[in-house]
Structures are given as structure tokens and as C-alpha cells.
Design an enzyme around this catalytic site. Structure first.
Site, PDB file in Angstrom:
ATOM      1  N   LYS A   1      -4.557  -6.694  13.247  1.00  0.00           N
ATOM      2  CA  LYS A   1      -4.877  -5.283  13.008  1.00  0.00           C
ATOM      3  C   LYS A   1      -4.442  -4.442  14.210  1.00  0.00           C
ATOM      4  O   LYS A   1      -3.901  -3.347  14.059  1.00  0.00           O
ATOM      5  CB  LYS A   1      -6.384  -5.117  12.776  1.00  0.00           C
ATOM      6  CG  LYS A   1      -6.825  -5.770  11.486  1.00  0.00           C
ATOM      7  CD  LYS A   1      -8.331  -5.722  11.298  1.00  0.00           C
ATOM      8  CE  LYS A   1      -8.694  -6.374   9.981  1.00  0.00           C
ATOM      9  NZ  LYS A   1     -10.119  -6.491   9.751  1.00  0.00           N
TER      10      LYS A   1
ATOM     11  N   THR B   1      -2.094 -11.102  -0.814  1.00  0.00           N
ATOM     12  CA  THR B   1      -2.083 -12.483  -0.348  1.00  0.00           C
ATOM     13  C   THR B   1      -2.314 -12.461   1.156  1.00  0.00           C
ATOM     14  O   THR B   1      -2.500 -11.406   1.759  1.00  0.00           O
ATOM     15  CB  THR B   1      -0.706 -13.128  -0.589  1.00  0.00           C
ATOM     16  OG1 THR B   1       0.253 -12.476   0.261  1.00  0.00           O
ATOM     17  CG2 THR B   1      -0.270 -12.980  -2.035  1.00  0.00           C
TER      18      THR B   1
ATOM     19  N   GLY C   1     -15.516  -6.860   2.913  1.00  0.00           N
ATOM     20  CA  GLY C   1     -16.134  -7.059   1.597  1.00  0.00           C
ATOM     21  C   GLY C   1     -15.146  -6.710   0.517  1.00  0.00           C
ATOM     22  O   GLY C   1     -14.407  -5.731   0.630  1.00  0.00           O
TER      23      GLY C   1
END
Ligand code: ADP
Ligand code: ASP
Ligand code: MG
Length: 838
Positions: free
Chosen positions: A706, A580, A820
């Protein structure tokens, strides 16, 4: 050495181990390794075949001829495929296929008969079920013959004799001893391997009766007894007898040795690893059983014998039976009246109902006992008849039934004489707020039984297992979970791709199963695993916009409720995958506490307030669970893995720079080639690169997350708010809804065109970069020189540059696809596999 003087060996191959031709070939190589000792081989039906045969009979009896025939045809195909793959030589293969066809031709006739008469007798049931063993014995003997061994396929009806009770025949020990010696003795003497189908026996008039489910274990020990073997080996799909069912307690360990009486208690109280009556033939004989791992013939397994070992562990194992009901006979008039207990059990016995646990309070005010749920009403009716007069006189209040309970047995010889076992058990249950409904302790003090609500059965076993530190038993030899059950928290694009990958995954002996999927609306769960078909149907429905809660068999509920529900079930090496983009810290902590490993693709819990992050790590450490999150930084790239490898090998990392946004990389690449901003971003959305709201990428929030994850590895003490972020979202666009923003992208084209041209004029290209050190994290747009490694980035590629003590002048660069769904799902699968192999 003349063969006759060598003790024969009995080896039984369980159904769970014999799945197909490949598995039979493996059994053959195990058998060959035991030669030249005299060998008796007992076999179960191939995995699942007994159930499938019973299903064929049930469908025929219900009048569903087509389903019954289809079931039989599928079984025929399965056995024929095994024969084809095993038997290379044409004539032998033909012979086996003919035998298989004959068995199924007869089954078709029985099916036709059942469809007409619509009555399935216990005798016919046994006759149908036993063909599973007949078929597998035929396959094993043909395969042995092909391998050049002298073999005889022996009919169990010639050697195993019983009282003839269909469905639950008891062996006639004396007759079996005699007949087995007469029939098998001469064959063994000649060096012939005897293959005997397990599970069934002859009735006194020569018909076939089965000895109850799992009865092949009993066939093996009966033959071991008759032939005066010293040991009977049962090859199973587990490393041995474990401290608990490994599907319930992931920490279960192999017990190196169990006393006969301990094994008997476990088998009787539901440990579905040994037939409860398989130990009877050992009485009065110097015969031991060894349970050995089919997947690892070198493994020691578990010895069941008369020795007493492991004295430091008063409790050795747990087992549990669910699906029970508790009956209570209460009343003041029972006090001191002799014979009430005897009449109670006589009444139940008359109905053929077996009682597993009995407890009577010392006040003699009540007698309480458990029976299988399915027999509860019959037992109650019988008791009410028996005590009609007492109930009329109010000496007995009545018969109470409490359904939906489970009995848990805590077993160990050392319990006798070790004080405090009961107290420790109850304290453990109380710690988990589990209510104890009844208790019983055998006078042998070998077994403490506790009755709990069936819903708490799994949690209760985990708690007691931990309380007695059973995960340390036997020097801590870890049981290897071959099956890993995966729960997907989030079922968006990546979740669906991942589900497809797991469904297709094949790498023996590892097995991955998706057992649950959770979204905001609810969840779908099946402890046995959701079939690839079911997963595909759920994916298709989600893609059309239907929430999971609307799917057949789904439940509504929050993620926390879903995790609690899942945790109540027996799962093997469970892993929760968070895909999620929500604040899931609390749900994740719950999952860890319930014994699940975590794989995160979700960055939020790792970038939440430091306190939550530390707590998550602490709970994982305390519970011995792992938390992997490789895809939160570089999608499929091994960034975190590299970091740990460097540090573990003694290096220290001083800085990590990178372009960790596949979306922004793609965007700048497209703009560099002359595309307009709006065009490029729409292309990225169509390809599924950005976060759900693309502004999370453009604002730098996603890159900052990140960076913070990397920073926290390096020891950065701060929060998201401490990161210097340059946002690329125009101020005017910040207040728009997500959809409005995407609709109005053209408004920003001009500004972006200028930025790209400015960078080009300076001989560089635009990159969005993060720079992470233990003290400072910066995130923003830079124009990098054409000679920088960052300038060479293509498409959605990510790049990370590690500056370390070792890689100081020439930093370590990792480049590759960083976005991707397929790349990310692949990275997640990789993390799951790390846990599956551990
Ligand atoms: P077989 O293939 O010989 O018939 P079973 O299927 O009867 O073997 O027994 C093995 C199964 O028993 C395992 O797959 C495991 O799930 C279950 N089991 C239950 N309790 C235990 C335990 N305490 N130790 C080992 N296995 C257990
Ligand atoms: N095939 C039988 C069963 O499934 C007997 C056995 O496996 O031992 O119960
Ligand atoms: Mg069995």
C-alpha cells in the site's frame, strides 16, 4: 391558427423504450410537449413482449401447455401492473384491466388449440404476436386520456394495408395512403391524438399480417408519408444512430445526420436500430426521419434525410450481420459462359433465400455469396440440382459452403471518390491478424462489405472504427453508455459480496451487469449478463469449494484465455475488476488493449516491477481506458481520490503517513484489550480481514505494498525491495506452510504479550505505521503516544495523514473502516460507478 393547415407529426415509441408503466408515463409527457400540433402516435409492444408471445406460441405447439400458460400469465400480470401504476382513476383502470383480460382470455384459447393441433401457421403466429402492440397502444391511449388529451385508439387494420405475406408483409403504399388519410384526417382535424399499434397490417382479405420484426418503424413512416408529414420521430433507447452498435464498439458516437442511402445500407446490413424497409415510404417524398433518445428528449439524435453533411468523414458508420454462411460456386468451365450468375441466383431465389453479399472474381472462376446460416443447406441443394449437368461434366467443381461467417459493412457516401478506403480497412484488419475471407463493393461505392470469421466480428469492428477515427465524428459528442458490463477476475469472498451488490444495484438510468466471472480453473460468461440467480448459485458452489470450471456452462482456461474470449463479444462499457492477489499485469494489459476499463483491488500489478507498472499506465492512456484502484490502499476510504483532488487543485503532497492495515489495527486493538495474539489473529481470520496468508499482513508486505502504491503516486522511483520493512513474523515461522503457521500461533503469544506491555509502560500503544515521501518509504512497528491521532484508532479502522503545502501544520487526517469484504466490495463498486457514469 386553424389546425387543419398545420402539418401533422408522427411519433413512434420503440419497444426497448417502453418497459413498464413508468416508461409509458414518460412517453405521455413527451407527447404532451408536442401539442397542439396534430399528432399520430405509433407504439411497439412493451420491451420483450413480442419475443415472449412468440415463445408462448412455440411452447403450446410443442405440447408444453403448462409453460405456455405460465408465460401468458406472466405477460398478463406485467400489463396489468403497468395499467395499475398508470391509471389512477378507478373506472378507467377497470376498463383497461378488462380489455387486458379479454386479450389474454383469447390467448389462452389459442394456446389450448395449439396444444391440440400442434401446428403453428405463419398466420396464427402473426395473430398472436400482434397483441403486444394492441396492448401497449391501449395502455398509451388510456394514459393520454387520463392526462386530459383527446385521444382515439385506431385499429392498424383500418389504415395499414399490405400484400398479406404473413410474417413479412409488404405495404401497399397507395391503399395505405388513401385509407390513412380517410380515417386519420378527420380525427386530426378535430385535434384528436391518434394512437396506432405498429408492426402489423391488413391483408387484402382483411386478416392480420405482421411486417417483420421491428416493423413498427415502418408503420410510422407509412403514416408519415400518407399524412404528408415532414418528419417522423422514432423515440429509441439510444442517443441516435451511432457509428457502430454501442454494445460492440464502446467508443461509438452519435451521427448527427445520415443520408437516406447511408441509412438504408446500414439497416440492410444489420444495424438493428431501423427496420430495413422503413425507408421505402420516403421515396419521392420530402419526408425525413429523426431518431431521438427516449431517455433524453432534449438530445438532438440523428436526422435521416436527403442532405449531405459531414464531408470530412467519407466513412460514417459500420454495421455487421453474423450467423451467415458463404456459398461458393467454382469451376474452370464457368469462364466466359453466359448465364451462370443468373442461374445461380435464380436457384437461390427459388428457395426463398435472401442473398446479402455477392462477389465474383474478375477471372470469373468463382461466384461467392452469403446467405443466412439457417438457409445455407437449402441453397446448396438447390444449386446442386440446377448445375447437375455442369457438375457431371466437371465444368463446375461443386458447391462449397463455409459456415460461421459474418459480413461487415463499412458505409458512407463520401467513400465514392475517396481513394484508399479499402486499403485502410484491410490494413486495420491485418493489424489485428484478422483474415478477410471475401469482399464486395457496391457499384455505388457507398458500401464496402468484408466477410470475416464470425469469431472475429467484434474485434474487426473495433479495429475499423478506430482506423477511420469514427470516435471523432460529429465533434466527438459521446454516446452515453447506460449499461456497464462487469467482468470479475477472481471470485473469492470479496468477489462474491461484490457480485451480490451489483445484482441488487438500482439507480436509473445506470445499469450494471456482471457478464463474467473468472477464477483459476476457468470462467463463466454470458454477454447478456449473468442473472442474480445464476450468480448466487455460482457463489454457493464456490463457497463449497467447487471451482468455477465445474459450474454448468463454464469453460476451462487461464485468465488470459478468459479475457480473450470475453473480448470477442459485444459488451457495453466493459469493466474488468481484478480481485485476485496474483501477478495479473499481463492479463490486465490484454484487457486494456481490448477496450476494457480496469478496477483493481489487487495490489500486485501496481507494486510489480516499475517497468510493468509504467507499461500498464501507458497502455491505459493510449487506449483511452481508465485504471481505478481506490481499494488497494484504504479499502472503502477515499485516499487516492483525496490525493488527486489535492493535486488537481494545486496543492502538493510531501508526506503520507498511515496505519493502512485493518488486520493489524484489529489485532493491536484486541491485544490492547488483553486478548492473546493467537486468539486475536484467529478472530481476524474468522472475520475475513487478513490476506489469504496472514503472514502477508504480519510481515508488513501488505502494508509495504500500500505504501508503494502511495509512494508511486508521490513520485517514489523505487521498487518493493527499496522499502525498509520491519517484519512481525518470527524468523522460525517464515518457512512454515500457511496452515502450519496458523496451527502454531500459540507459540508466539508470550513474545507478543511482552511487546504490548513494554509499549504500555511507556504510556503508549502499538501501531504498525508506514511513512511515505517521494524519496523514502518506511514500514514498521511503533509505540505511539496516547495524544497522537494514530492512538485513537479503533477496530479495523485505517488512518491516513496527509502533510501538504496547504495542510502543513495541521495535517489532513482520514480515518475509517479499512478492511472487511463488505467495505472493500463497496469501495470497488464505487470505482465501477465512476466508470459507469463516465
Ligand atoms: P426500438 O425500441 O425502436 O424497436 P430497436 O431496439 O429496434 O429500437 O433499436 C435500437 C437498438 O439498436 C439499440 O438498443 C442498439 O443496441 C441497436 N443498434 C445496433 N446498431 C446501432 C447503431 N449503429 N446505432 C444505434 N443503435 C444501434
Ligand atoms: N414488437 C415488434 C418486434 O419486437 C415490432 C417492433 O418493435 O417494431 O419486433
Ligand atoms: Mg425495433
Amino acid at each position: 391558427m386553424p389546425r387543419a393547415t398545420v402539418t401533422p407529426q408522427v411519433h413512434k415509441f420503440g419497444g426497448a423504450s417502453l418497459a413498464d408503466g413508468g416508461a409509458i408515463a414518460r412517453a405521455v409527457s413527451i407527447i404532451q410537449a408536442q401539442r397542439p400540433a396534430p399528432l399520430v402516435i405509433v407504439v411497439s409492444a412493451l420491451a420483450g413482449v413480442t419475443d415472449a408471445l412468440l415463445d408462448v406460441a412455440a411452447r403450446a405447439t410443442a405440447g408444453d401447455a403448462d409453460a405456455a400458460r405460465a408465460g401468458a400469465a406472466a405477460l398478463r400480470t406485467r400489463h396489468a401492473a403497468a395499467a395499475e401504476s398508470l391509471l389512477g382513476q378507478a373506472s378507467r383502470r377497470k376498463e383497461a384491466l378488462q380489455a387486458i383480460d379479454a386479450v389474454f382470455a383469447e390467448l389462452d384459447q389459442i394456446v389450448a388449440g395449439l396444444v391440440i393441433v400442434r401446428e403453428l401457421t405463419p398466420r396464427t403466429t402473426d395473430y398472436v404476436a400482434a397483441r403486444g402492440e394492441r396492448l401497449s397502444a391501449r395502455l398509451v391511449s388510456a394514459a393520454l386520456e387520463q392526462a386530459g388529451c383527446p385521444v382515439a385508439l385506431v385499429d392498424a387494420l383500418d389504415v395499414i394495408h399490405s400484400d398479406g405475406k404473413f410474417g413479412a408483409a409488404s405495404p401497399n403504399l397507395a391503399l395505405t395512403d388513401r385509407r390513412a388519410r380517410q380515417v386519420l384526417g378527420p380525427l386530426l382535424k378535430r385535434g384528436t391524438i391518434c394512437v396506432v399499434p405498429g408492426f402489423f397490417a391488413a391483408t387484402p382479405d382483411g386478416q392480420l399480417a405482421t411486417m417483420g420484426r421491428g416493423g413498427s418503424d415502418l408503420t410510422a413512416t407509412l403514416l408519415g408519408r400518407a399524412l404528408r408529414a415532414r418528419e417522423v420521430t422514432l423515440w429509441k433507447d439510444v442517443p441516435g444512430i451511432l457509428t457502430s452498435d454501442p454494445r460492440v464498439v464502446p467508443d461509438a458516437r452519435v451521427i448527427p445526420q445520415l443520408h437516406l442511402r447511408e441509412a438504408a445500407e446500414l439497416a440492410y446490413y444489420g444495424a438493428k436500430v431501423l427496420h430495413p424497409r422503413a425507408l421505402i415510404p420516403l421515396a419521392g417524398r420530402n419526408l425525413a426521419i429523426r431518431i431521438r433518445p427516449f431517455a433524453d428528449p432534449a438530445g438532438r439524435g440523428t436526422e435521416i434525410s436527403r442532405r449531405r453533411t459531414l464531408r470530412s468523414h467519407p466513412v460514417k458508420a459500420l454495421s455487421a450481420v453474423g450467423g451467415q454462411a458463404l456459398l461458393m460456386v467454382t469451376g474452370n468451365g464457368m469462364l466466359g459462359v453466359p448465364g451462370i450468375a443468373a442461374r445461380t441466383f435464380a436457384a437461390v431465389h427459388d428457395e426463398g433465400v435472401s442473398v446479402s453479399l455477392i462477389s465474383q472474381a474478375s477471372s470469373e472462376h468463382s461466384i461467392c455469396f452469403s446467405v443466412p446460416q439457417a438457409s445455407a443447406e437449402r441453397a446448396r441443394a438447390s444449386l446442386e440440382r440446377t448445375f447437375k449437368a455442369e457438375i457431371g461434366r466437371r465444368e463446375i467443381d461443386g458447391i462449397e459452403v463455409r459456415s460461421g461467417i459474418a459480413t461487415l459493412a463499412v458505409v458512407g457516401l463520401g467513400m465514392a471518390g475517396t481513394p484508399g478506403i479499402a486499403a485502410k480497412t484491410f490494413a486495420a484488419l491485418a493489424g489485428g491478424s484478422i483474415n478477410v475471407i471475401a469482399i464486395a463493393q457496391g457499384s455505388s461505392e457507398l458500401n464496402l462489405s468484408v466477410v470475416v470469421d464470425a469469431k472475429e466480428m467484434v474485434a474487426a469492428q473495433k479495429l475499423i472504427h478506430a482506423a477511420f477515427q469514427l470516435d471523432k465524428l460529429g465533434g466527438g459528442a459521446v454516446s452515453h453508455a447506460e449499461r456497464t458490463d462487469v467482468v470479475l477476475l477472481g471470485f473469492g469472498q470479496i468477489g462474491r459480496v461484490l457480485a451480490g451488490m451489483i445484482a441488487k444495484f438500482k439507480r436509473a438510468p445506470l445499469q450494471l451487469k456482471v457478464v463474467g466471472v473468472i477464477d483459476r480453473s476457468g470462467f463463466v460468461f454470458d454477454a447478456e449478463g449473468l442473472s442474480p440467480r445464476k450468480l448466487a448459485a455460482l457463489s454457493a458452489a464456490k463457497l463449497k469449494g467447487h471451482p468455477l470450471a465445474k459450474a454448468p456452462g463454464a469453460r476451462r482456461g487461464s485468465a488470459d484465455e478468459a479475457v480473450d474470449y470475453v473480448a470477442r463479444h459485444a459488451l457495453s462499457n466493459p469493466v474488468l475488476v481484478d480481485i485476485t492477489a496474483d501477478d495479473t499485469s499481463q492479463t490486465l494489459t490484454r484487457a486494456l488493449a481490448a477496450g476494457m476499463h480496469l478496477v483493481l483491488a489487487n495490489k500486485r500489478p501496481l507494486t510489480a516491477h516499475r517497468k510493468l507498472y509504467d507499461e500498464l499506465k501507458a497502455v491505459a492512456a493510449e487506449r483511452g481506458r481508465r485504471l481505478l484502484h481506490e481499494t488497494t490502499v484504504g479499502a472503502g476510504l477515499p485516499i487516492i481520490d483525496t490525493y488527486y483532488k489535492l493535486v488537481e487543485s494545486g496543492d502538493s503532497v510531501s508526506m503520507i503517513e498511515g496505519c493502512p492495515s485493518g488486520t493489524l489495527g484489529y489485532l493491536f486493538g484486541e491485544m490492547g484489550r488483553g486478548k492473546r495474539f493467537s486468539e486475536a489473529l484467529r478472530g481476524a481470520i474468522a472475520k475475513g480481514y487478513p490476506e489469504p496468508d496472514p503472514r502477508d499482513d504480519l510481515s508488513g508486505t501488505d502494508v509495504a505494498r500500500k505504501a508503494l502504491i502511495l509512494g508511486r503516486l508521490l513520485g517514489f522511483p523505487g521498487e518493493m525491495a527499496d522499502i525498509e520493512i520491519e517484519s512481525l513474523v518470527p524468523v522460525a515461522a517464515r518457512k512454515l506452510s500457511r496452515d502450519d503457521f496458523v496451527r502454531r500461533l500459540e507459540e508466539y503469544d508470550a513474545e507478543w504479550q511482552k511487546r504490548v506491555q513494554d509499549a504500555r509502560a511507556k504510556g503508549g500503544v502499538l501501531r504498525y505505521r508506514c511513512t511515505v515521501t517521494p524519496r523514502r518509504i518506511r514500514v514498521g512497528l511503533v509505540a505511539v503516544n496516547a495524544s497522537s491521532p494514530l492512538a485513537s484508532l479503533n477496530g479495523t479502522d485505517n488512518q491516513f495523514i496527509f502533510t501538504t503545502q496547504r495542510y502543513k501544520t495541521n495535517p489532513l487526517v482520514i480515518t475509517g473502516p479499512g478492511a472487511g469484504p463488505a467495505v472493500t466490495a463497496g469501495g470497488i463498486l464505487n470505482d465501477v460507478l465512476k466508470l459507469a457514469g463516465s
